[in-house]
Design an enzyme around this catalytic site. Structure first.
Site, PDB file in Angstrom:
ATOM      1  N   CYS A  97       0.823  -1.209   0.000  1.00 44.49           N
ATOM      2  CA  CYS A  97       0.000   0.000   0.000  1.00 44.49           C
ATOM      3  C   CYS A  97       0.861   1.265   0.000  1.00 44.49           C
ATOM      4  CB  CYS A  97      -0.908  -0.015   1.226  1.00 44.49           C
ATOM      5  SG  CYS A  97      -1.797   1.529   1.495  1.00 44.49           S
ATOM      6  N   TYR A 118      -5.466   5.423  -9.015  1.00 48.77           N
ATOM      7  CA  TYR A 118      -6.589   4.609  -8.550  1.00 48.77           C
ATOM      8  C   TYR A 118      -7.877   4.989  -9.283  1.00 48.77           C
ATOM      9  CZ  TYR A 118      -3.913   2.538  -4.750  1.00 48.77           C
ATOM     10  OH  TYR A 118      -2.994   1.819  -4.032  1.00 48.77           O
TER      11      TYR A 118
END
Length: 368
Positions: free
Chosen positions: A45, A223
């Site tokens: 992440c 994203y």
């Protein structure tokens, strides 16, 4: 994972963090202390990666411990490994007070091709580590212990207070400011780290301005491109990502040319000052790095951000990236390409239905 990440209009919407406390000497509850606070992170992440880098840069590896979740995110969220014996859990100092949170450096070890690694692989200190504080198997257990009514996604990073047994903060932007604030400086053995300040007062407004457009258009932009479920949304977002990469490239090009004149072309001096804001390493570099290091390995193919690669299309960003990775262990030691590649390609089954992990690019990052 079949979870839908986009809203009804096909656009990706990022979840707002729920826990937003700070740590300070004046706080009525959360006061600085050694070994009181714990980070739960994913090496895959980019938001969690920010906190690991900042922890390393501030010399906090012996002050704040780390648990690394498994790289595979399944229907129940992030999970931690379970040690074979209590002896392993008792040895937390050996494993967690390191730059990488105890994960062995296996980025160059490809003796186990990605195709042979199963999603339920249990390789301790390779796939993940354990939770020595509660022996929880799921990150969700931390959230529900903090708030039994919590119903949103269970995200990383988590900054946990072992004294009150609750989440202090789960917003990466807040956490890196807390770690950088100096509240833990008294507990750091090597005082050279006390001089590190990623947000110096004279650069703060410029750092905040840079972070604001980088976050929306690049950090989160990839994203919004990758999780778009509408062609028009995707095309708008991916174009926006590259328009802003062009902007970063221009910033770094002008910076390089200015430094080249200042230091008469001396490469070492140039690289010692080659950063995005000002001439010192700052939070702006940390926040941009965690997206750019993932760009060629995953975002190009997995999120369809494929106008070009960083290595082939952006020479100044590429130089800046390699300078951070190869010349600063806080960046290199916290970057795990195996976790990065396996997480994205195995966890997002709406994007990659077959779960095949591409082998390239080769190498993961080029030499400086």
């Amino acid at each position: 994972m079949s979870k839908q990440w986009a809203s009804t209009d096909g656009a990706f919407k990022r979840q707002v963090s729920s826990f937003r406390e700070t740590i300070s000497v004046s706080h009525p509850i959360y006061k600085p202390a050694k070994n009181r606070y714990w980070l739960y992170v994913s090496l895959a992440c980019p938001w969690a990666h920010r906190t690991l880098i900042t922890r390393a840069l501030k010399g906090l590896t012996s002050v704040i411990g780390v648990t690394v979740v498994h790289w595979h995110l399944d229907e129940k969220g992030w999970r931690m490994l379970q040690p074979d014996s209590t002896a392993a859990a008792d040895r937390k100092n050996d494993y967690f007070y390191t730059l990488s949170g105890g994960i062995k450096d296996n980025d160059s070890d490809h003796s186990h091709p990605a195709g042979t690694i199963k999603n339920d692989s249990q390789r301790m200190f390779i796939d993940g580590t354990f939770d020595p504080n509660h022996q929880f198997s799921r990150l969700s257990e931390l959230y529900l212990k903090s708030n039994p009514d919590y119903s949103a996604r269970f995200t990383v990073p988590v900054l946990w207070d072992t004294e009150t047994e609750t989440i202090v903060n789960n917003e990466s932007a807040d956490i890196i400011r807390i770690l950088n604030s100096g509240v833990f400086d008294d507990f750091v053995d090597d005082k050279k780290f006390n001089s590190v300040n990623l947000v110096p007062k004279e650069l703060e407004s410029k750092i905040d301005e840079f972070n604001s457009w980088v976050y929306d258009n690049i950090n989160n932009g990839v994203y919004k491109s990758g999780f778009a479920e509408n062609p028009a949304v995707y095309e708008k977002e991916v174009t926006n990502v590259f328009n802003h990469l062009d902007k970063v490239e221009q910033v770094l090009k002008e910076k390089y040319e200015s430094l080249e004149r200042k230091f008469d072309g001396n490469t070492k001096d140039i690289l010692n000052h080659y950063f995005t804001v000002g001439e010192q390493l700052s939070e702006a570099d940390v926040r941009l790095y965690t997206t750019i290091i993932r760009f060629d390995p995953v975002y190009v193919q997995h999120f369809k951000c494929n106008f070009t690669t960083i290595r082939d299309g952006y020479p100044h960003i590429h130089l800046w990236l390699r300078n951070l990775y190869w010349n600063n262990p806080a960046f290199r030691a916290t970057t795990n390409f195996d976790h990065i590649k396996l997480h994205y390609t195995r966890s997002h089954t709406r994007i990659n239905l077959l779960g095949i992990t591409p082998l390239g690019p080769k190498p993961d990052i080029r030499s400086l």
